[in-house]
Write an enzyme that holds these catalytic residues in place. Structure first.
Site, PDB file in Angstrom:
ATOM      1  N   LYS A 132      37.615  66.688  19.123  1.00  0.00           N
ATOM      2  CA  LYS A 132      37.462  66.308  20.531  1.00  0.00           C
ATOM      3  C   LYS A 132      36.988  64.863  20.599  1.00  0.00           C
ATOM      4  O   LYS A 132      35.828  64.567  20.358  1.00  0.00           O
ATOM      5  CB  LYS A 132      36.464  67.201  21.261  1.00  0.00           C
ATOM      6  CG  LYS A 132      36.499  66.974  22.786  1.00  0.00           C
ATOM      7  CD  LYS A 132      35.237  67.374  23.495  1.00  0.00           C
ATOM      8  CE  LYS A 132      34.162  66.344  23.388  1.00  0.00           C
ATOM      9  NZ  LYS A 132      34.470  65.062  24.110  1.00  0.00           N
TER      10      LYS A 132
ATOM     11  N   THR B 141      21.039  61.859  20.903  1.00  0.00           N
ATOM     12  CA  THR B 141      20.066  62.851  20.445  1.00  0.00           C
ATOM     13  C   THR B 141      19.958  64.006  21.424  1.00  0.00           C
ATOM     14  O   THR B 141      19.833  65.173  21.018  1.00  0.00           O
ATOM     15  CB  THR B 141      18.699  62.179  20.243  1.00  0.00           C
ATOM     16  OG1 THR B 141      18.807  61.221  19.178  1.00  0.00           O
ATOM     17  CG2 THR B 141      17.634  63.196  19.871  1.00  0.00           C
TER      18      THR B 141
ATOM     19  N   GLU C  42      24.770  63.534  13.572  1.00  0.00           N
ATOM     20  CA  GLU C  42      24.453  62.117  13.368  1.00  0.00           C
ATOM     21  C   GLU C  42      24.170  61.556  14.748  1.00  0.00           C
ATOM     22  O   GLU C  42      25.072  61.396  15.570  1.00  0.00           O
ATOM     23  CB  GLU C  42      25.626  61.406  12.689  1.00  0.00           C
ATOM     24  CG  GLU C  42      25.240  60.069  12.091  1.00  0.00           C
ATOM     25  CD  GLU C  42      25.375  58.929  13.070  1.00  0.00           C
ATOM     26  OE1 GLU C  42      24.331  58.497  13.608  1.00  0.00           O
ATOM     27  OE2 GLU C  42      26.493  58.477  13.306  1.00  0.00           O
TER      28      GLU C  42
ATOM     29  N   CYS D 129      24.620  52.950  16.422  1.00  0.00           N
ATOM     30  CA  CYS D 129      23.371  53.707  16.400  1.00  0.00           C
ATOM     31  C   CYS D 129      22.380  53.220  15.355  1.00  0.00           C
ATOM     32  O   CYS D 129      21.173  53.381  15.527  1.00  0.00           O
ATOM     33  CB  CYS D 129      23.671  55.189  16.189  1.00  0.00           C
ATOM     34  SG  CYS D 129      24.783  55.495  14.803  1.00  0.00           S
TER      35      CYS D 129
ATOM     36  N   GLU E 133      16.413  54.367  22.591  1.00  0.00           N
ATOM     37  CA  GLU E 133      17.684  53.746  22.235  1.00  0.00           C
ATOM     38  C   GLU E 133      18.363  53.184  23.478  1.00  0.00           C
ATOM     39  O   GLU E 133      18.591  53.899  24.449  1.00  0.00           O
ATOM     40  CB  GLU E 133      18.600  54.758  21.548  1.00  0.00           C
ATOM     41  CG  GLU E 133      19.887  54.139  21.037  1.00  0.00           C
ATOM     42  CD  GLU E 133      20.730  55.103  20.228  1.00  0.00           C
ATOM     43  OE1 GLU E 133      21.272  54.703  19.195  1.00  0.00           O
ATOM     44  OE2 GLU E 133      20.841  56.278  20.645  1.00  0.00           O
TER      45      GLU E 133
END
Length: 480
Positions: free
Chosen positions: A178, A232, A252, A286, A385
């Site tokens: 996907k 996350t 990840e 990231c 982030e």
């Protein structure tokens, strides 16, 4: 306009079950440049059924000799190479990645990974015989885990796709992929390469869609393993679902890595590597070291160097080879980055460069490379982030304090240490709690495992460990 009206399922182009579509926009012009079908639950059912059938076939992909699978992966690599220029172009159009970077990541990396994992399963024994201590012996075999749900993000879409596809296919698994809605044109071009390469029916299936489609795929009863790269927050939800189902999962996730500048560092001599470790891909990676830790004894100098770097970068059309920083992927992502710039100012950090939209670019989702000084490690811009071209320069006193600041984060994905003494750099690197870290550079080499700890995820990709993630161990006891 690049238009598709079918999905790649079961080795064929098939009509979608629904009528919804995903419009694709240029990050630079903001104009619509393509459209693809939006998959629905029925499409996921069809894709998983095709993958299940292909995996369970007694003479199928999972039972082939590794050398046979490696031959198909080589053909797939060749087919991708034929399309590499168009792949690079589509990625840059969609997510704003500078074309020179797409030419490093999105074109050559997928074929490289297919060849690496094809050679790994072909040349390295996948089982061993162990003498027993209680009589007899055991055969320990690595077998393919089954049907894999692979969910990939938009920032480095093809390279990350093949972090999953290459080892999964090499291991003998079948896959339902996907892709992210923002980058679907490259995924369907990749499907064309799969058709040309002659992947057996059902071995690879591609269903574009949003979060709901992804959640349905993750929880599908016929899926054996999930591999996800993304935020996350989404990773926690996926991990919870897989935990309930006792389903293996590789996650990840996000990062807030530290770039530790030691007091003997010479940043100017390695400024290109520093740029690549902190601001690459418009800040949309990231593992970037977006927290720059600088010694108080040289703090102003480091701030000036980092500010000079950010201020000198050329913004513009990502299709221009001279562009160093392109637009962000979407208006929503630009709004997110701008909200963090506002938080930095409200928390009392000092803006040294950037902070706004470039005045000479009235189209595209651009944000100027931005640097904050006098940042406390507890500030939002140091803990959360941002996923944009924003750096926070944090002062420290001793080397031990620098390590403590680097470790005072919910994340642990990347990082770097900058020094003229490699041995000292390695000593510091070993004390930073993270999954990966570089000294005077940062790179994800295909031969070494990549992944995070803490809120940056679980499991590893790349290296032999990336292959093992798609295998389970079977022990066969042999009587004496």
């Amino acid at each position: 306009m690049i238009e598709y009206d079918q999905l790649y399922i079961g080795g064929e182009w098939t009509s979608p079950a629904g009528s919804s579509t995903i419009p694709v926009h240029s990050a630079t012009s903001e104009e619509r440049i393509g459209v693809v079908p939006e998959g629905c639950e029925a499409d996921i059912d069809a894709a998983v059924a095709a993958a299940r059938k292909a995996f369970d076939d007694p003479a199928g992909w999972s039972r082939w000799e590794p050398s046979q699978r490696a031959e198909v992966l080589e053909r797939f690599a060749v087919s991708l190479e034929k399309r590499s220029e168009e792949t690079e172009r589509r990625v840059s159009l969609q997510n704003g990645m500078p074309i020179w970077l797409a030419q490093q990541f999105e074109g050559p990396f997928p074929p490289l990974l297919l060849r690496y994992y094809g050679a790994l399963v072909r040349d390295v024994a996948q089982e061993e015989i162990r003498p027993g201590m209680l009589g007899g012996k055991s055969v320990v075999a690595r077998e393919p885990i089954g049907v894999v749900a692979a969910i990939v993000p938009w920032n480095v879409p093809q390279a990350i796709t093949f972090l999953k596809l290459a080892p999964a296919l090499a291991a003998g698994c079948t896959v339902v992929l996907k892709p992210a809605p923002e980058t679907v044109l490259d995924a369907l071009l990749m499907s064309e390469a799969a058709v040309e390469a002659g992947l057996p029916a059902g071995v690879l299936n591609v269903v574009p869609g949003g979060r709901e489609v992804g959640a349905y795929l993750v929880a599908h009863p016929q899926v054996d393993k999930v591999s996800f790269t993304g935020s996350t927050a989404a990773g926690r939800a996926i991990g919870a679902t897989c935990g309930q189902l006792l389903r293996p999962v590789t996650l990840e996730l996000g990062g807030k890595s530290a770039a530790i500048v030691l007091d003997d560092a010479d940043l100017q001599s390695s400024i290109e590597s520093f740029f690549a470790a902190t601001l690459l891909n418009n800040g949309q990676i990231c593992w970037l070291g977006t927290r720059v830790l600088a010694p108080r004894s040289r703090y102003d100098e480091v701030v000036d160097t980092v500010t000079g770097l950010a201020g000198s970068l050329r913004l513009g059309d990502p299709m221009d080879a001279s562009t160093q920083v392109g637009p962000l992927v979407s208006a929503r992502q630009r709004d997110r980055v701008e909200s963090y710039i506002a938080k930095g100012l409200n928390d009392g950090a000092r803006l040294t460069t950037g902070g706004g939209r470039p005045a000479d670019l009235d189209q595209g989702w651009f944000v100027e490379p931005t640097v904050f000084a006098e940042v406390d490690n507890q500030h939002a811009i140091a803990q959360e982030e941002i996923f944009g071209p924003v750096l926070a320069v944090i002062p420290y006193g001793s080397e031990d304090e620098a390590i403590a600041i680097a470790n005072a984060s919910d994340y642990g994905l990347g990082g770097s240490v900058w020094t003229t003494d490699p041995d000292r750099g390695e000593s510091v690197a070993r004390q930073v709690h993270t999954g990966t870290i570089g000294i005077n550079a940062y790179v994800n080499d295909p031969t070494a495992p990549f992944g995070g700890i803490k809120a940056s995820g679980t499991g590893r990709e790349l290296g032999p460990e990336g292959l093992h993630a798609y295998q389970h161990l079977k022990t066969i006891y042999l009587a004496p």
